[in-house]
Design a protein around this motif. Sequence first.
Motif, PDB file in Angstrom:
ATOM      1  N   HIS A   8     -66.051   6.370  -2.062  1.00  0.00           N
ATOM      2  CA  HIS A   8     -65.626   7.190  -0.784  1.00  0.00           C
ATOM      3  C   HIS A   8     -64.784   8.348  -1.418  1.00  0.00           C
ATOM      4  O   HIS A   8     -64.369   8.273  -2.524  1.00  0.00           O
ATOM      5  N   ASN A  11     -61.376   6.934  -2.209  1.00  0.00           N
ATOM      6  CA  ASN A  11     -61.398   5.702  -3.375  1.00  0.00           C
ATOM      7  C   ASN A  11     -60.400   6.023  -4.635  1.00  0.00           C
ATOM      8  O   ASN A  11     -60.453   7.275  -5.199  1.00  0.00           O
ATOM      9  N   GLU A  88     -66.916   2.479  11.574  1.00  0.00           N
ATOM     10  CA  GLU A  88     -66.707   2.415  10.135  1.00  0.00           C
ATOM     11  C   GLU A  88     -64.961   1.959  10.328  1.00  0.00           C
ATOM     12  O   GLU A  88     -64.618   1.115   9.516  1.00  0.00           O
ATOM     13  N   LYS A 194     -59.102  11.558   6.654  1.00  0.00           N
ATOM     14  CA  LYS A 194     -60.551  12.199   6.652  1.00  0.00           C
ATOM     15  C   LYS A 194     -60.781  12.719   7.750  1.00  0.00           C
ATOM     16  O   LYS A 194     -61.409  13.808   8.016  1.00  0.00           O
TER      17      LYS A 194
END
Length: 487
Positions: A8, A11, A88, A194
């Motif tokens: 990701h 990450n 998600e 995000k």
Amino acid sequence: MSNMRNSHVWNACIYSNGWQAAAGGTAYVTEPATGERIGTIGIGSPEDIDQAALSATQAQQAWADMPFDQRAAIMRAAARLLKDRAEEINEWNIRECGSTRAKAEWELHAAYEQLQMAAAMPMQPDGALYPSAIPGRMNLCRHVPVGVVGVIAPWNFPLLLGMRSVAPALALGNAVILKPDPQSAVAGGLLLAKVFEDAGLPAGVLHVIPGGPATGDALVRHPKVGMISFTGSTGVGRSIGEICGRMLKKVALELGGNNAIVVLDDADVEAATSSGAWGAFLHQGQICMQTGRHLVHRSIAERYAARLAERARSLAVGNPFNEHVHLGPLINEKQRDRIHDIVQTSVKAGAAVLAGGRFTGLFYEPTVLAGVSPDMAAFQEEIFGPVAPVTVFDSDDEAVALVNSSDYGLAAAIHTQSISRGLALSSRIRAGMVHINDQTVNNEFHVPFGGMGASGNGGRFGGPANAHEFTQTQWVSVTDKPIRYPF
């Protein structure tokens, strides 16, 4: 979530002028239900906070100067993306935080409402005209941004309790540094970063830096951070309040609670036990507004406790990711051991276990304790777990005294068939929120939210309260011609 181990953008990173490695290193994300490692986050250091504060200060003015409709459009875009990515985000909330699916879905919708409310804020009146005793003078008092707002969010409702401060602070022209708890950094921070990045928020306006006490302390003490919005324990809140007081820094504190439901002699016992069970056991009781004390009139106390225990025994406990359950795991072993110690200490002092009182791993059974007296740990302490202590009273005056015997003053509930009686009692209860014929866990995005006493410094979040909390008031006086004074 089949792709949780895949790469990701977030990450092992923090979000600060884009995605970057953290000076403080990394930490694993561990699923409390299974102990499985399901991701890696970056951990911010004081150096990361310093860089974020400098960047946010530089970016804030241009963001505040952006036309209000453009700021609002970014907030609405973020709201749409939040909904688009619900699957998600919800699955991370379930696996990372131990949320049931229903709780995760509710939390995401509540965060969406917060964003929609924030999107409407920039178009609201941001000042008022006051008369002047001086001929020709106009007095204008307006709201101006604080500058950089630091938000320290907890692990229990990480998405909502972060968004509750982040969204209005941004909408009102501030830059924000969000420090989510490491136990909820993905659902409560990195996925949120995000969303805002993809919604078009300019670089430097929002920073998301997970971390522990050292990271939070650096944020609180940074001279370029003009305000701290903290949600968490009373002990940590007191320390933050002291630091901000010395620095003359604005601070919003939403702290712990030992919230009481008062069940009067005329109450509907079936409805009252439904409220009592929901308030005590929702999200394993890991809520600041949890119904932690059940104060019941002696004439119906035995019926109330027995029916509450029936409800507790009917609830399923297990892994919310792959089972249909009412309660998931507690967040960690420390919390579990603390809860169990309170239960065992109270039983040794004379309380009776009517349901629960046992655990397997981090799964604690919903527990009902009868015969709890005011000197027992289950009455005095904020349990923050799925435990419902029942205490008997004989009069309205005694019930009020029992509620107010706690230093906390967050939420309370009253069950009665007489609205006038309930309203009369509510005016005597020292709590920031009182709900008649309901339970203690309530939130509406447009209503001021907050507590009294050891539960915080007032109703700081919701509707018009946000406009005052995340801004400063500036007085501007204007005269057409300069005033000439005697010297």
